[in-house]
Write an enzyme that holds these catalytic residues in place. Structure first.
Site, PDB file in Angstrom:
ATOM      1  N   GLU A 287      42.281  39.803  36.757  1.00  0.00           N
ATOM      2  CA  GLU A 287      41.317  40.506  35.896  1.00  0.00           C
ATOM      3  C   GLU A 287      41.984  41.064  34.641  1.00  0.00           C
ATOM      4  O   GLU A 287      41.341  41.224  33.617  1.00  0.00           O
ATOM      5  CB  GLU A 287      40.654  41.662  36.659  1.00  0.00           C
ATOM      6  CG  GLU A 287      39.502  41.215  37.528  1.00  0.00           C
ATOM      7  CD  GLU A 287      38.663  42.375  38.077  1.00  0.00           C
ATOM      8  OE1 GLU A 287      39.067  43.544  37.949  1.00  0.00           O
ATOM      9  OE2 GLU A 287      37.607  42.083  38.653  1.00  0.00           O
ATOM     10  N   HIS A 308      52.828  24.323  55.927  1.00  0.00           N
ATOM     11  CA  HIS A 308      52.232  23.193  56.639  1.00  0.00           C
ATOM     12  C   HIS A 308      50.869  22.830  56.054  1.00  0.00           C
ATOM     13  O   HIS A 308      50.103  22.103  56.675  1.00  0.00           O
ATOM     14  CB  HIS A 308      52.140  23.528  58.134  1.00  0.00           C
ATOM     15  CG  HIS A 308      53.494  23.770  58.728  1.00  0.00           C
ATOM     16  ND1 HIS A 308      54.185  22.807  59.452  1.00  0.00           N
ATOM     17  CD2 HIS A 308      54.326  24.842  58.639  1.00  0.00           C
ATOM     18  CE1 HIS A 308      55.365  23.299  59.801  1.00  0.00           C
ATOM     19  NE2 HIS A 308      55.479  24.520  59.324  1.00  0.00           N
ATOM     20  N   LYS A 422      27.004  38.507  37.307  1.00  0.00           N
ATOM     21  CA  LYS A 422      26.027  39.564  37.623  1.00  0.00           C
ATOM     22  C   LYS A 422      24.729  39.309  36.872  1.00  0.00           C
ATOM     23  O   LYS A 422      23.646  39.440  37.438  1.00  0.00           O
ATOM     24  CB  LYS A 422      26.578  40.942  37.211  1.00  0.00           C
ATOM     25  CG  LYS A 422      27.742  41.416  38.044  1.00  0.00           C
ATOM     26  CD  LYS A 422      28.138  42.824  37.645  1.00  0.00           C
ATOM     27  CE  LYS A 422      29.444  43.214  38.301  1.00  0.00           C
ATOM     28  NZ  LYS A 422      30.027  44.429  37.742  1.00  0.00           N
TER      29      LYS A 422
HETATM   30  O1  PA5 Z   1      38.910  46.362  38.429  1.00  0.00           O
HETATM   31  C1  PA5 Z   1      37.729  46.669  38.327  1.00  0.00           C
HETATM   32  O2  PA5 Z   1      37.393  47.601  37.597  1.00  0.00           O
HETATM   33  C2  PA5 Z   1      36.640  45.973  39.122  1.00  0.00           C
HETATM   34  O3  PA5 Z   1      37.076  44.881  39.812  1.00  0.00           O
HETATM   35  C3  PA5 Z   1      36.003  46.963  40.100  1.00  0.00           C
HETATM   36  O4  PA5 Z   1      37.011  47.488  40.891  1.00  0.00           O
HETATM   37  C4  PA5 Z   1      34.933  46.365  40.988  1.00  0.00           C
HETATM   38  O5  PA5 Z   1      34.018  45.639  40.236  1.00  0.00           O
HETATM   39  C5  PA5 Z   1      34.193  47.481  41.747  1.00  0.00           C
HETATM   40  O6  PA5 Z   1      33.583  48.356  40.848  1.00  0.00           O
HETATM   41  P1  PA5 Z   1      33.016  49.764  41.278  1.00  0.00           P
HETATM   42  O7  PA5 Z   1      34.098  50.577  41.846  1.00  0.00           O
HETATM   43  O8  PA5 Z   1      32.447  50.343  40.019  1.00  0.00           O
HETATM   44  O9  PA5 Z   1      31.923  49.524  42.311  1.00  0.00           O
END
Ligand code: PA5
Length: 445
Positions: A287, A308, A422
């Site tokens: 990310e 394996h 989303k």
């Molecule tokens: O790194 C990030 O910000 C995202 O991957 C969030 O952790 C994930 O989408 C969960 O979001 P939230 O804690 O707002 O539910």
């Protein structure tokens, strides 16, 4: 106490040491930008001082709250992405492999809201119906669909089981200080809450209550975890000479490799307890770096199991890979191989040797084979698998991620690409407010 060690000598058939040292001034500049908040995404840098800024009071509050779950057999941690992977990684790394089947002093931690599988939810609810249980609901935004859906269902169940008032005492919410549906609900229902600081993104939040509370409930020492991270912060500051700063060197090596066409980094472990550590790392790096058509693709394997299966590809497939082995020097226990009179399996040559001796030689043999096959190798060694060294490893990867993201010239602290799925999902589900998107997506089908 020792330190985690970084060894990149087995990348030097592919890059020159000067290529790595060439990043020295850039890495220093990027660490300064992280501390001075002058780089991209500078409103999300709260994590950088997190370990050293956590107070005893905060640690005590988390530990006291963890104790309030002592009578539970199971605690369900509801969250996804950064609100789930950090605690899952640490708890799995520190737990007995068969903890589910053993007598425990602390509640078993299970997770929900990290998928939308109906079967997973049904099986979870069935299991909980005969147990004493509680919930830790985690969402920074408080609006993420997967955990919100899971919490809606589990809240109904827990209230049915214990009554609304008693159930509220078995629920803790970790969310934004003032925004989001989870905050509103927590205020309305009177849940104990912890705050995720505004300037800490989900994937950098393991050293906030997001990671620390579930880890403490599972019975692990969060003060030691934080201490490890604090010590690694000291080793990775801008004033530390480049070659002594493992995070700067790691960021430099992986970027030097990328520039030679090695665009996939595989994290490999030789201990199944580290499986979810790699999942946490994949989110952190995937990310943070994967944007604007850039980034190293983070992948992972569990060895020797995956030798394996994936071993063939790593040895002889497309040569765009490099490997980072995370190795634990000392296992917690010892297994000595016994001699066998019949020796039908031909393994008597190992009699008297430890199983870890075989594992370490499998690791060395694999590293040498992969390097010979064109896969450069970075090796990170933890003296032991405990809270302190995991704390070091977490902070090492976080700061290296910031440096590496800045070398790539991306904003390592946003994740705009996560919105695309989303939007489509909401359009397909006909969520109010998505009418135009619904029309557009249906026309495509
Ligand atoms: O790194 C990030 O910000 C995202 O991957 C969030 O952790 C994930 O989408 C969960 O979001 P939230 O804690 O707002 O539910």
């Amino acid at each position: 106490m020792g330190n985690i060690k970084l060894d990149y000598s087995k990348t030097l058939d592919f890059i020159r040491k000067e290529d790595v040292l060439g990043f020295e001034s850039e890495a220093k500049k990027h660490i300064e930008a992280l501390y001075n908040q002058t780089g991209k995404g500078n409103d999300f840098l709260g994590w950088i001082n997190l370990p050293s800024s956590i107070s005893f009071e905060e640690i005590n509050d988390i530990n006291d709250t963890a104790k309030s779950f002592k009578d539970c057999d199971v605690v369900v941690v509801v969250g996804i992405g950064g609100s789930y992977l950090g605690s899952k990684a640490v708890i799995d790394a520190l737990s007995d492999n068969f903890t589910m089947l053993k007598d425990r002093k602390n509640p078993l931690i299970v997770f929900a809201g990290q998928n939308i599988s109906e079967d997973y939810m049904t099986e979870l609810r069935n299991m909980l119906s005969t147990r004493n249980w509680g919930i830790v609901a985690i969402s920074k935004s408080g609006t993420t669909t997967e955990p919100a859906l899971a919490f809606r269902l589990l809240k109904t169940d827990i209230e049915k089981k214990y009554g609304k008032e008693a159930a509220a005492k078995k629920i803790v919410a970790i969310t934004d200080a003032s925004r989001g549906a989870l905050r509103t609900l927590a205020t309305q229902e009177g849940y104990k809450t912890f705050i995720i600081p505004d300037d800490v993104g989900g994937r950098f939040s393991v050293l906030t209550p997001v990671g620390l509370l579930p880890i403490a409930i599972a019975g692990f020492d969060i003060a030691k975890l934080v201490k490890g991270a604090v010590d690694m912060q000291g080793q990775t500051k801008a004033e530390v000479p480049f070659e002594e700063n493992p995070a700067a060197v790691y960021a430099a090596v992986r970027n030097a490799l990328l520039r030679t066409g090695k665009g996939v980094e595989i994290m490999a472990n030789y201990n199944p307890k580290l499986h979810y550590f790699a999942e946490w790392w994949k989110q952190l790096y995937g990310e943070s770096e994967g944007k604007e058509g850039k980034g190293i693709f983070p992948a992972s394997v569990d060895f020797t199991s995956d030798l394996h299966s994936m071993g063939q590809y790593i040895q002889e497939g497309v040569r765009n890979l490099f490997e980072t082995v995370v190795s634990v020097a000392q296992p917690d226990t010892q297994v000595v191989i016994e001699a066998d009179d019949a020796n039908l399996d031909g393994l008597n040559f190992l009699a008297g040797k430890r199983m870890d001796y075989v594992n370490k030689n499998a690791e060395l043999g694999t590293i040498l084979a992969h390097v010979d096959g064109g896969v450069p190798n970075i090796r990170i060694e933890l003296p032991e698998l405990n809270e302190y060294y995991l704390g070091q490893l977490i902070y090492f990867y976080e700061i290296a991620c910031g440096i590496s993201g800045y070398i790539l010239d991306v904003n390592p602290f946003d994740q705009p690409g996560v919105e695309a799925y989303k939007k489509n999902m909401f359009a397909l589900l006909e969520k109010p407010g998505f009418e135009e998107e619904t029309k557009a997506i249906k026309a495509k089908l």
